[in-house]
Design an enzyme around this catalytic site. Structure first.
Site, PDB file in Angstrom:
ATOM      1  CG  ASN A   1      -0.334  -0.037   2.502  1.00 58.64           C
ATOM      2  OD1 ASN A   1       0.729  -0.623   2.662  1.00 58.64           O
ATOM      3  ND2 ASN A   1      -0.931   0.612   3.466  1.00 58.64           N
TER       4      ASN A   1
ATOM      5  N   GLY B   1       2.057  -5.945   7.300  1.00 64.47           N
ATOM      6  CA  GLY B   1       1.164  -6.618   6.356  1.00 64.47           C
ATOM      7  C   GLY B   1      -0.092  -7.078   7.065  1.00 64.47           C
TER       8      GLY B   1
ATOM      9  CB  THR C   1      -4.111  -9.821  11.233  1.00 61.54           C
ATOM     10  OG1 THR C   1      -4.180  -8.409  11.461  1.00 61.54           O
ATOM     11  CG2 THR C   1      -4.148 -10.552  12.559  1.00 61.54           C
TER      12      THR C   1
ATOM     13  CB  THR D   1       0.912 -12.365   6.393  1.00 61.12           C
ATOM     14  OG1 THR D   1      -0.082 -12.333   5.393  1.00 61.12           O
ATOM     15  CG2 THR D   1       2.239 -12.747   5.783  1.00 61.12           C
TER      16      THR D   1
ATOM     17  CD  GLU E   1       3.946  -1.718  13.584  1.00 62.34           C
ATOM     18  OE1 GLU E   1       2.743  -1.467  13.795  1.00 62.34           O
ATOM     19  OE2 GLU E   1       4.824  -1.533  14.430  1.00 62.34           O
TER      20      GLU E   1
ATOM     21  CB  CYS F   1      -2.357   0.305   8.081  1.00 61.43           C
ATOM     22  SG  CYS F   1      -0.982   1.423   8.300  1.00 61.43           S
TER      23      CYS F   1
ATOM     24  CD  GLU G   1       7.554  -0.671  11.906  1.00 68.51           C
ATOM     25  OE1 GLU G   1       6.780   0.094  11.308  1.00 68.51           O
ATOM     26  OE2 GLU G   1       8.177  -1.588  11.340  1.00 68.51           O
TER      27      GLU G   1
HETATM   28  P1  NDP Z   1       0.335  -9.407   3.253  1.00 66.98           P
HETATM   29  O1  NDP Z   1       0.297  -9.884   4.655  1.00 66.98           O
HETATM   30  O2  NDP Z   1      -0.338 -10.217   2.227  1.00 66.98           O
HETATM   31  O3  NDP Z   1       1.835  -9.223   2.753  1.00 66.98           O
HETATM   32  C1  NDP Z   1       2.775  -8.408   3.406  1.00 66.98           C
HETATM   33  C2  NDP Z   1       4.159  -8.852   3.006  1.00 66.98           C
HETATM   34  O4  NDP Z   1       4.399 -10.152   3.543  1.00 66.98           O
HETATM   35  C3  NDP Z   1       4.366  -8.977   1.495  1.00 66.98           C
HETATM   36  O5  NDP Z   1       5.676  -8.630   1.163  1.00 66.98           O
HETATM   37  C4  NDP Z   1       4.133 -10.446   1.273  1.00 66.98           C
HETATM   38  O6  NDP Z   1       4.690 -10.891   0.079  1.00 66.98           O
HETATM   39  C5  NDP Z   1       4.812 -11.018   2.497  1.00 66.98           C
HETATM   40  N1  NDP Z   1       4.422 -12.380   2.859  1.00 66.98           N
HETATM   41  C6  NDP Z   1       3.273 -13.040   2.566  1.00 66.98           C
HETATM   42  N2  NDP Z   1       3.309 -14.292   3.092  1.00 66.98           N
HETATM   43  C7  NDP Z   1       4.497 -14.429   3.718  1.00 66.98           C
HETATM   44  C8  NDP Z   1       5.122 -15.470   4.462  1.00 66.98           C
HETATM   45  N3  NDP Z   1       4.527 -16.641   4.647  1.00 66.98           N
HETATM   46  N4  NDP Z   1       6.345 -15.253   4.971  1.00 66.98           N
HETATM   47  C9  NDP Z   1       6.963 -14.062   4.796  1.00 66.98           C
HETATM   48  N5  NDP Z   1       6.435 -13.037   4.100  1.00 66.98           N
HETATM   49  C10 NDP Z   1       5.210 -13.209   3.577  1.00 66.98           C
HETATM   50  O7  NDP Z   1      -0.225  -7.907   3.286  1.00 66.98           O
HETATM   51  P2  NDP Z   1      -0.552  -6.983   2.057  1.00 66.98           P
HETATM   52  O8  NDP Z   1       0.660  -6.820   1.225  1.00 66.98           O
HETATM   53  O9  NDP Z   1      -1.816  -7.468   1.434  1.00 66.98           O
HETATM   54  O10 NDP Z   1      -0.803  -5.568   2.788  1.00 66.98           O
HETATM   55  C11 NDP Z   1      -2.030  -5.179   3.289  1.00 66.98           C
HETATM   56  C12 NDP Z   1      -2.089  -5.394   4.783  1.00 66.98           C
HETATM   57  O11 NDP Z   1      -1.052  -4.677   5.409  1.00 66.98           O
HETATM   58  C13 NDP Z   1      -3.377  -4.862   5.393  1.00 66.98           C
HETATM   59  O12 NDP Z   1      -3.868  -5.817   6.294  1.00 66.98           O
HETATM   60  C14 NDP Z   1      -2.931  -3.625   6.146  1.00 66.98           C
HETATM   61  O13 NDP Z   1      -3.711  -3.287   7.246  1.00 66.98           O
HETATM   62  C15 NDP Z   1      -1.556  -4.001   6.557  1.00 66.98           C
HETATM   63  N6  NDP Z   1      -0.767  -2.815   6.860  1.00 66.98           N
HETATM   64  C16 NDP Z   1      -0.489  -2.534   8.176  1.00 66.98           C
HETATM   65  C17 NDP Z   1       0.208  -1.385   8.516  1.00 66.98           C
HETATM   66  C18 NDP Z   1       0.538  -1.084   9.942  1.00 66.98           C
HETATM   67  O14 NDP Z   1       1.374  -0.215  10.158  1.00 66.98           O
HETATM   68  N7  NDP Z   1      -0.038  -1.745  10.915  1.00 66.98           N
HETATM   69  C19 NDP Z   1       0.642  -0.443   7.485  1.00 66.98           C
HETATM   70  C20 NDP Z   1       0.296  -0.834   6.141  1.00 66.98           C
HETATM   71  C21 NDP Z   1      -0.389  -1.980   5.857  1.00 66.98           C
HETATM   72  P3  NDP Z   1       3.762 -10.993  -1.244  1.00 66.98           P
HETATM   73  O15 NDP Z   1       3.177  -9.656  -1.483  1.00 66.98           O
HETATM   74  O16 NDP Z   1       4.705 -11.396  -2.272  1.00 66.98           O
HETATM   75  O17 NDP Z   1       2.730 -12.036  -0.934  1.00 66.98           O
END
Ligand code: NDP
Length: 483
Positions: A153, A229, A231, A233, A251, A285, A464
């Site tokens: 995002n 990312g 929750t 994941t 996060e 987020c 963070e």
């Molecule tokens: P994901 O959880 O799908 O992915 C986040 C990252 O983790 C990506 O790089 C992804 O790779 C990687 N990943 C996925 N599976 C694994 C695994 N098994 N082991 C290690 N890495 C893995 O999230 P999104 O990219 O869809 O992002 C959206 C989410 O992020 C929303 O839920 C949002 O709320 C959250 N978010 C939270 C923030 C906060 O500060 N709390 C800020 C911004 C977003 P790949 O893309 O290649 O699958």
């Protein structure tokens, strides 16, 4: 500095293809068409990156803070110098407007490097003195090789929010950006080479989270993982990391409440609520997706909010008059539309939006959705409980402070809350009781990088920002001297 058609991994200071020779398609959300290719990296690429980082660690961890300061500042300068290239790449990769990428994402990535370059110089170590007996002092030493995993995002913004403090603290990094938005991470690799960052200090491995990301998290040499990312994941990463006792900072998702009392500054609240609802297509987020409005102003709020939302222009991310560009991917686009359908099944009235936008010409295959406002939903329904992460908000009236506190705290999440009131006592009273890592009173997204950043409950583990993240990326070692 060039957004090449074939993105490369950045390992040991070099831009290299994946060992498998395989690439994934990179789609531009504005058109729905493939425009570049991403390394489909696997455990072998991760292994090379870890080995490169391990080799770089002895020198980098012992480099004095001024050396690290100078290099990180140089990277920031390069990001500034090539702002246009970075912003265009970010917009094309993610579908966000070029304006947002130019004014928010890339400048913030620069700030991340500058902020942590200077923070490390000011990062204090503690000492505890027992008069006449002993003195303790605490060393804060880098951990070793750490992993930084970031979402789509705010691609460069969130990647550098992790990389910069990790490097400033003397760690070497293996990073895995989202496979949906890899381009600015690739440009960052070029910037690091240009800045003269020593080989292996930062390594970037592209590819699927379930393959390259999982291999990184499982690697026994990795000392810590900083993840942003979803929750589920995060839960998976926590389970893997726990077995090897790795340090983790997570996060994760949110379903943030935006609480509006009748005594608020209406104009300021309305302008900010439009932003907090629909900036970056609601894909931040920190966006407030559950809006609670005190009953005396509910109708006034609803009518004005709907009217202003209808003026928002959804369209070409490159155009300066566009307010909202494309949703990041077809999967996310379908997810958002499915939640709008679910909301209707749960009894929602769609006050505005509620449908996809079909653009013409080269944008006809893009993923566009009108900003959507829903009314009439139960507090506990799925639409009000689950993270949609798109341009969809619900509005609900409330009568008392106690009632709205129950609503606000009534989800599994606890990232941020926005509160609008002129009553200082109420603001402080509620801030104490809100289950969130961040509370904004009469504002939203006012970010001071010195403050702790993160969520509670299923939104986060650890913090963070500021010295908090420097503490995360260092190991405290206490030394006691008896005299
Ligand atoms: P994901 O959880 O799908 O992915 C986040 C990252 O983790 C990506 O790089 C992804 O790779 C990687 N990943 C996925 N599976 C694994 C695994 N098994 N082991 C290690 N890495 C893995 O999230 P999104 O990219 O869809 O992002 C959206 C989410 O992020 C929303 O839920 C949002 O709320 C959250 N978010 C939270 C923030 C906060 O500060 N709390 C800020 C911004 C977003 P790949 O893309 O290649 O699958």
């Amino acid at each position: 500095m060039k957004a090449d058609k074939y993105i490369q991994n950045y390992i040991g200071g070099k831009l290299v293809p994946p060992l498998s020779g395989k690439y994934l398609e990179n789609i531009a959300p504005a058109t729905g068409k493939v425009y570049s290719f991403i390394p489909d990296s696997d455990d072998r690429d991760v292994e090379l990156a870890i080995q490169a980082a391990k080799s770089a660690f002895p020198t980098w961890s012992k480099a004095d803070t001024r050396t690290r300061f100078r290099l990180l500042m140089r990277i920031a300068d390069i990001l500034e110098q090539y702002l246009e290239i970075f912003a265009q790449a970010e917009s094309k990769d993610s579908g966000k407007t070029l304006k947002l990428a130019t004014e928010v994402d890339i400048p913030r990535a620069q700030s991340n490097f500058r902020f942590f370059a200077t923070s490390i110089i000011h990062f204090p170590s503690e000492s505890h003195y027992n008069p006449g007996e002993s003195i303790n002092y605490t060393l804060r030493q880098p951990l070793g090789v750490v992993g930084c995993i970031s979402p789509w995002n705010l691609p460069l913004y969130l990647l550098t929010w992790k990389i910069a403090p990790a490097l400033a603290a003397g760690n070497c990094v293996v990073a895995k950006p989202s496979e949906l938005t890899p381009m600015t991470a690739y440009l960052l690799a070029q910037a690091c080479i240009k800045a003269g960052l020593p080989d292996g200090v930062l390594n970037i491995v592209h590819g699927y989270g379930s393959k390259a990301g999982q291999a990184l998290v499982e690697h026994p040499s990795l000392k810590a993982i900083s993840f942003t990312g979803g929750t589920e994941t995060g839960r998976k990463i926590a389970l893997t990391a726990a077995y090897q006792f790795k340090k983790i900072s997570l996060e994760m998702g949110g379903k943030n409440p935006n609480i509006i009392f009748a005594d608020c500054d209406f104009a300021s609240m309305m302008a900010t609520t439009l932003r907090s609802s629909f900036s970056n297509n609601g894909q931040i987020c920190l966006c407030g997706s559950r809006i609670y409005v005190e009953r005396p102003i509910y109708e006034q709020f609803r009518d004005e909010f709907v009217k202003r939302t209808q003026f928002l222009k959804v369209g070409d991310p490159k155009s300066t008059i566009t307010d909202m560009g494309a949703i990041v991917s077809q999967q996310q686009y379908e997810k958002v539309l499915s939640y709008i359908k679910l909301a209707q099944e749960e009894g929602a009235t769609i006050l505005t939006g509620g449908q996809a936008v079909q653009l013409s010409g080269e944008l006809s295959g893009g993923y566009y959705i009108r900003p959507t406002i829903l009314e009439g939903l139960d507090i506990s329904c799925r639409t009000n409980q689950e993270e949609i992460f798109g341009p969809v908000v619900t509005i609900t009236p409330f009568d008392t402070e106690e009632e709205v506190l129950t609503y606000a705290n009534g989800t599994q999440y606890g990232l941020s809350t926005t509160l609008w009131t002129q009553n200082l006592s109420r603001a402080n009273r509620m801030a104490e009781q809100l289950e969130a890592g961040i509370v904004w009173i009469n504002c939203w997204m006012e970010r001071d990088l010195r403050t702790p950043f993160g969520g509670v409950k299923n939104s986060g583990l650890g913090r963070e920002g500021g010295f908090e993240v420097l503490r995360f990326f260092t190991e405290p070692k206490n030394v006691c001297i008896k005299y």
